[in-house]
Design an enzyme around this catalytic site. Structure first.
Site, short mmCIF file in Angstrom:
data_model
loop_
_atom_site.label_atom_id
_atom_site.label_comp_id
_atom_site.label_asym_id
_atom_site.label_seq_id
_atom_site.Cartn_x
_atom_site.Cartn_y
_atom_site.Cartn_z
N PHE A 148 43.34 101.91 94.50
CA PHE A 148 43.02 102.50 93.21
C PHE A 148 44.29 103.14 92.67
O PHE A 148 44.94 103.93 93.36
CB PHE A 148 41.90 103.54 93.33
CG PHE A 148 41.35 103.91 91.99
CD1 PHE A 148 40.34 103.16 91.40
CD2 PHE A 148 41.87 104.99 91.28
CE1 PHE A 148 39.86 103.48 90.13
CE2 PHE A 148 41.40 105.31 90.02
CZ PHE A 148 40.38 104.55 89.44
N LYS A 176 41.11 101.50 77.08
CA LYS A 176 42.25 102.27 76.64
C LYS A 176 43.45 102.07 77.56
O LYS A 176 44.59 102.37 77.21
CB LYS A 176 41.89 103.77 76.64
CG LYS A 176 40.67 104.12 75.85
CD LYS A 176 40.31 105.61 76.09
CE LYS A 176 38.99 105.91 75.40
NZ LYS A 176 38.50 107.25 75.78
N GLY A 177 43.16 101.59 78.78
CA GLY A 177 44.17 101.61 79.84
C GLY A 177 45.46 100.86 79.55
O GLY A 177 46.51 101.20 80.08
N ASP A 203 40.52 93.58 88.15
CA ASP A 203 39.98 94.00 89.44
C ASP A 203 38.95 92.96 89.89
O ASP A 203 39.31 91.92 90.44
CB ASP A 203 39.39 95.40 89.25
CG ASP A 203 38.90 96.04 90.53
OD1 ASP A 203 39.30 95.61 91.62
OD2 ASP A 203 38.12 97.02 90.44
N GLU A 251 46.14 93.28 79.55
CA GLU A 251 45.22 94.11 80.33
C GLU A 251 46.00 95.09 81.21
O GLU A 251 47.15 94.84 81.58
CB GLU A 251 44.37 93.21 81.25
CG GLU A 251 43.04 92.80 80.64
CD GLU A 251 41.99 93.92 80.68
OE1 GLU A 251 42.36 95.11 80.83
OE2 GLU A 251 40.80 93.60 80.57
N ASP A 252 45.34 96.19 81.54
CA ASP A 252 45.94 97.11 82.51
C ASP A 252 45.75 96.59 83.93
O ASP A 252 46.70 96.38 84.66
CB ASP A 252 45.36 98.53 82.34
CG ASP A 252 43.83 98.56 82.34
OD1 ASP A 252 43.18 97.50 82.39
OD2 ASP A 252 43.27 99.67 82.30
N ARG A 284 46.43 109.52 82.65
CA ARG A 284 46.95 108.39 81.88
C ARG A 284 48.39 108.60 81.47
O ARG A 284 49.14 107.65 81.27
CB ARG A 284 46.15 108.22 80.59
CG ARG A 284 44.78 107.59 80.77
CD ARG A 284 44.26 107.13 79.41
NE ARG A 284 42.81 107.05 79.38
CZ ARG A 284 42.12 106.02 79.85
NH1 ARG A 284 42.74 104.99 80.40
NH2 ARG A 284 40.81 106.01 79.77
N LYS A 317 44.56 92.95 90.99
CA LYS A 317 43.95 93.23 92.29
C LYS A 317 43.20 91.98 92.73
O LYS A 317 41.96 91.97 92.78
CB LYS A 317 42.96 94.39 92.16
CG LYS A 317 43.58 95.74 91.88
CD LYS A 317 42.49 96.79 92.13
CE LYS A 317 42.91 98.17 91.75
NZ LYS A 317 41.79 99.12 91.95
P1 IMP Z 1 37.05 94.51 86.36
O1 IMP Z 1 38.19 93.54 86.56
O2 IMP Z 1 36.01 94.04 85.42
O3 IMP Z 1 36.49 94.94 87.68
O4 IMP Z 1 37.54 95.84 85.73
C1 IMP Z 1 38.81 96.12 85.38
C2 IMP Z 1 38.79 97.51 84.74
O5 IMP Z 1 38.33 98.49 85.69
C3 IMP Z 1 40.18 97.92 84.36
O6 IMP Z 1 40.47 97.51 83.05
C4 IMP Z 1 40.11 99.43 84.51
O7 IMP Z 1 39.57 100.01 83.36
C5 IMP Z 1 39.15 99.64 85.66
N1 IMP Z 1 39.88 99.75 86.95
C6 IMP Z 1 39.83 98.88 87.97
N2 IMP Z 1 40.64 99.25 88.97
C7 IMP Z 1 41.23 100.39 88.56
C8 IMP Z 1 42.23 101.27 89.15
O8 IMP Z 1 42.75 101.06 90.27
N3 IMP Z 1 42.59 102.34 88.41
C9 IMP Z 1 42.06 102.61 87.19
N4 IMP Z 1 41.16 101.82 86.59
C10 IMP Z 1 40.74 100.72 87.27
MG MG Z 2 40.87 97.66 81.13
#
Ligand code: IMP
Ligand code: MG
Length: 195
Positions: free
Chosen positions: A148, A40-41, A100, A96-97, A161, A128
């Site tokens: 974060f 949803k982000g 990470d 994407e939001d 949000r 990130k």
């Molecule tokens: P990854 O890249 O698979 O580790 O995950 C990315 C997802 O983790 C993002 O789409 C967010 O939903 C969540 N996420 C990672 N870091 C943050 C943050 O700093 N704030 C809020 N959600 C985060």
């Molecule tokens: Mg996401």
């Protein structure tokens, strides 16, 4: 130190998205792109991004989750809500939001590639990159961060949000113990995002 502090104001976000839209417009010239928002982000980012793009973009949505519900370092994910549009021959931009660890994005990119898009680009509001576990290509990034973040679509346990700005959390342990703790101490003019 405050539990969280403003990392990017609404105005800084607006200005950066205008620049990203300009980059995208240049690259996608002449084509009608399909922008895919990962729920949803990224919905707030997508909403602002498409209003800066004069390419008549189409949008579609998908949602994935890790098996077991929590964060997983296996990269095993499943589609919770799939796209409605076929991707074959389309110029697709995955919006994407946050990227990470890269595990979610890596799964998404692998999945979407099997559907035969003409091009597939990745545009994320936050990168990130220092936290990456798997190598994934990010074509457009708004900001980089190591912290974060909450606000502007990003949540902590479903909260925050709707903040029009991005906050960096300094004290994740306190927030984890009391997820709503920041609601009282947000800047009074929370929705101006100017503080
Ligand atoms: P990854 O890249 O698979 O580790 O995950 C990315 C997802 O983790 C993002 O789409 C967010 O939903 C969540 N996420 C990672 N870091 C943050 C943050 O700093 N704030 C809020 N959600 C985060
Ligand atoms: Mg996401």
């Amino acid at each position: 130190m405050a539990i969280a502090e403003i990392a990017y104001t609404a105005e800084q976000i607006r200005a950066r998205i205008a620049e990203l839209a300009e980059e995208l417009r240049t690259d996608l010239q002449g084509d009608r792109p399909l922008l895919i928002s990962v729920l949803k982000g990224s919905v707030i980012f997508l909403a602002d991004l498409i209003r800066h793009l004069d390419l008549e973009p189409e949008v579609d949505f998908m949602s994935i989750s890790s098996y077991g519900g929590g964060r997983s370092d296996t990269g095993v994910a499943r589609i919770v809500k799939d796209l409605e549009e076929p991707l074959a021959g389309r110029n697709v931009v995955l919006v994407e939001d946050i990227v990470d660890t890269g595990l979610s994005l890596s799964y998404l990119v692998r999945t979407l590639h099997t559907r035969g898009p003409a091009t597939l680009k990745v545009c994320t509001l936050i990168d990130k990159s220092v936290r990456r576990i798997v190598d994934v290509q990010v074509d457009y990034r708004g900001f980089t961060s190591e912290k974060f973040l909450i606000g502007y679509g990003l949540d902590f346990q479903g909260h925050y949000r709707n903040l029009p700005y991005l906050m960096a959390v300094n004290d994740v342990a306190t927030l984890a113990a009391r997820p709503q703790v920041l609601l009282q101490e947000l800047p009074h003019s929370a929705h101006s995002g100017s503080s």
